[in-house]
Design an enzyme around this catalytic site. Structure first.
Site, PDB file in Angstrom:
ATOM      1  CE  LYS A  56      -4.189  -2.166   1.122  1.00 14.96           C
ATOM      2  NZ  LYS A  56      -3.928  -3.475   1.698  1.00 14.96           N
TER       3      LYS A  56
HETATM    4  C1  LIG Z   1      -4.506  -4.623   1.179  1.00 19.14           C
HETATM    5  C2  LIG Z   1      -3.734  -5.866   1.093  1.00 19.14           C
HETATM    6  C3  LIG Z   1      -4.100  -6.882   0.216  1.00 19.14           C
HETATM    7  C4  LIG Z   1      -5.350  -6.817  -0.639  1.00 19.14           C
HETATM    8  O1  LIG Z   1      -5.303  -5.800  -1.604  1.00 19.14           O
HETATM    9  P1  LIG Z   1      -6.658  -5.278  -2.280  1.00 19.14           P
HETATM   10  O2  LIG Z   1      -6.256  -4.162  -3.135  1.00 19.14           O
HETATM   11  O3  LIG Z   1      -7.546  -4.855  -1.143  1.00 19.14           O
HETATM   12  O4  LIG Z   1      -7.240  -6.425  -3.019  1.00 19.14           O
HETATM   13  C5  LIG Z   1      -3.277  -7.998   0.120  1.00 19.14           C
HETATM   14  N1  LIG Z   1      -2.169  -8.116   0.888  1.00 19.14           N
HETATM   15  C6  LIG Z   1      -1.800  -7.163   1.745  1.00 19.14           C
HETATM   16  C7  LIG Z   1      -0.585  -7.351   2.562  1.00 19.14           C
HETATM   17  C8  LIG Z   1      -2.556  -5.999   1.876  1.00 19.14           C
HETATM   18  O5  LIG Z   1      -2.172  -5.045   2.731  1.00 19.14           O
END
Ligand SMILES: *Cc1c(COP(=O)(O)O)cnc(C)c1O
Length: 455
Positions: free
Chosen positions: A111
């Site tokens: 993220k």
């Molecule tokens: C947010 C997240 C996901 C999922 O991503 P999306 O965009 O919500 O599908 C997968 N793995 C980790 C470590 C995350 O922080």
């Protein structure tokens, strides 16, 4: 580039609206009115760019009316200067696995890639507009830390983060609650992630409230985030230099994998996108048999994927219905009543681009264990789901998105192999710092009151 809402494609919006508001007033998600498609020759021109140059080229397609390319280029460089890897992301090949490591940013999950960029985009906007903005966001664990890190200390911005109390890992929580800057507010809601997300959604749709505090959102439906995430799909394709490429994507809110789909729509020769879910498998049921019905959220060792309502799925619904916003609105009404069964015709269209599988808890731990024994490398539980799904679908040579650093989930890796990875030394101090957060009931009025009292 002009944008429309998935629920009304007659009204046009600018990148500024899309970025600052996140969600359209009609409840729909923003999508571009039309997309630029790169041809083979244009793609080959992008091939030798470094990560920051590639980001600038791609993002500029979407944002040129908001920020000049030159300014964008310095904003991108500034954003990624906080990463421990010079090229931001890294592809590692272990055994037959190809892992696209996306967790080298300040809060150890993918993220950060979009969020560091977004934080600076707010700062850029506020440098030209005399305003104060309040960001409110729900997190299943990683979004919050990434958003806080990107926004902390920036002037004319506050950030309020709602996380489900006791349902995220302690490292995830500490990365959020040990931040000292005065513009950061952590709220632990007595409920699950979907409850947190519902509170934030209701706050947005209460237009009187949301306008009165200049409320803005940075959750994974924000188009600017999706766009920033397409970059690593392009980057991997160029680095690996294969004719075609498939990706396995650990999925919760369908944001990251949607960025893959968008890349394909922009001309990147992606073969299949594997939607990898944990026991919260609504997307797997939807994509494999059309069953888009949500169930109770289960707590798993991959909490960032403990989601039943994948907001970004609405964008896919819009596209597979030929950008028909009336049809999309109708379907979203069914989704709201939890009675949407994907039509056979549409399911066939989805399955041209997507495959899906899910891994249960035991399978996830087994993947971590086997991989450790074989490659002497610890996978975080989200990445392990991606690896497991690639195996189940026999896509052994696809690229698995490695979405978090294993040190963020010490309990899961301890369960699997009785070992855990240490935090990188520049982050180790958060384990011992004092935490600061407010516990609130699962009640929108209580949250609104808290927010009002702090601004
Ligand atoms: C947010 C997240 C996901 C999922 O991503 P999306 O965009 O919500 O599908 C997968 N793995 C980790 C470590 C995350 O922080």
């Amino acid at each position: 580039m002009k944008y429309v809402s998935t629920r009304n494609n007659l009204k046009e919006y600018s990148f500024k609206d899309v970025f600052i508001k996140g969600l359209a007033d009609d409840g729909g998600l923003y999508v571009p009115k039309s997309l630029k498609k790169y041809g083979t020759q244009e793609l080959s021109k992008l091939k030798n760019l470094n990560y920051n140059e590639l980001s600038t080229e791609i993002i500029n397609q979407f944002s040129s009316e908001f920020i000049t390319k030159n300014e964008l280029s310095s904003l991108v460089s500034k954003s990624y200067s906080t990463f421990r890897e010079k090229e931001v992301v890294k592809i590692t090949e272990v055994g037959e696995l190809k892992l696209l490591e996306l967790f080298h940013g300040p809060t150890l999950a993918f993220k950060d890639v979009a969020m560091q960029f977004i934080g600076n985009l707010y700062e850029y906007y506020l440098s030209k507009n005399d305003k104060k903005i309040n960001i409110v966001v729900a997190t299943s664990g990683d979004t919050g830390a990434a958003a806080i890190n990107a926004i902390k200390g920036k002037s004319n911005l506050n950030i309020f983060v709602l996380h489900p109390n006791n349902r995220i890992s302690s490292v995830q929580r500490k990365l959020m609650t040990t931040i000292e800057e005065k513009n950061v507010f952590n709220i632990a809601i007595n409920g699950n992630f979907d409850d947190c997300q519902n509170i934030v959604k209701s706050m947005f749709s209460d237009l009187e409230f949301s306008k009165s505090i200049n409320m803005s959102g940075v959750n994974s439906i924000n188009w600017a985030r999706i766009v920033a995430q397409t970059v690593y799909y392009f980057y991997s394709f160029f680095k690996l230099d294969q004719e075609k490429i498939s990706f396995s994507v650990p999925t919760g809110n369908f944001g990251d994998v949607f960025a893959g789909y968008l890349s394909k729509k922009m001309g990147l020769p992606i073969d299949k996108l594997l939607v990898a879910t944990n026991e919260n498998d609504i997307l797997h049921r939807a994509i494999s048999r059309g069953d888009y019905i949500s169930k109770e959220v289960k707590e798993t060792s991959s909490p960032s994927m403990d989601i039943q309502l994948a907001s970004n799925f609405e964008r896919l619904i819009y596209y597979i219905n030929n950008s028909n916003s009336e049809k999309t609105s109708e379907i979203m009404r069914k989704v709201k009543q939890n009675s949407y069964q994907i039509e056979k015709k549409n399911l066939d269209i989805i399955q041209k681009d997507f495959l899906s599988e899910s891994c249960n808890e035991q399978e996830t731990l087994n993947i971590i264990k086997k991989n450790y024994e074989k490659n002497n490398m610890i996978l975080d539980p989200h990445t392990a789901v991606g690896v497991g799904v690639a195996k189940k679908l026999s896509f052994n040579d696809c690229v698995v998105l490695s979405t978090a650093h294993p040190c963020k989930f010490p309990d899961a890796t301890k369960n699997a192999i009785n070992k855990h990875e240490e935090l990188p030394k520049e982050l180790a101090h958060v384990l011992h710092k004092e935490e600061n957060f407010q516990i609130l009931r699962n009640d929108i009025e209580e949250v609104k009151k808290f927010v009002k009292s702090k601004i």
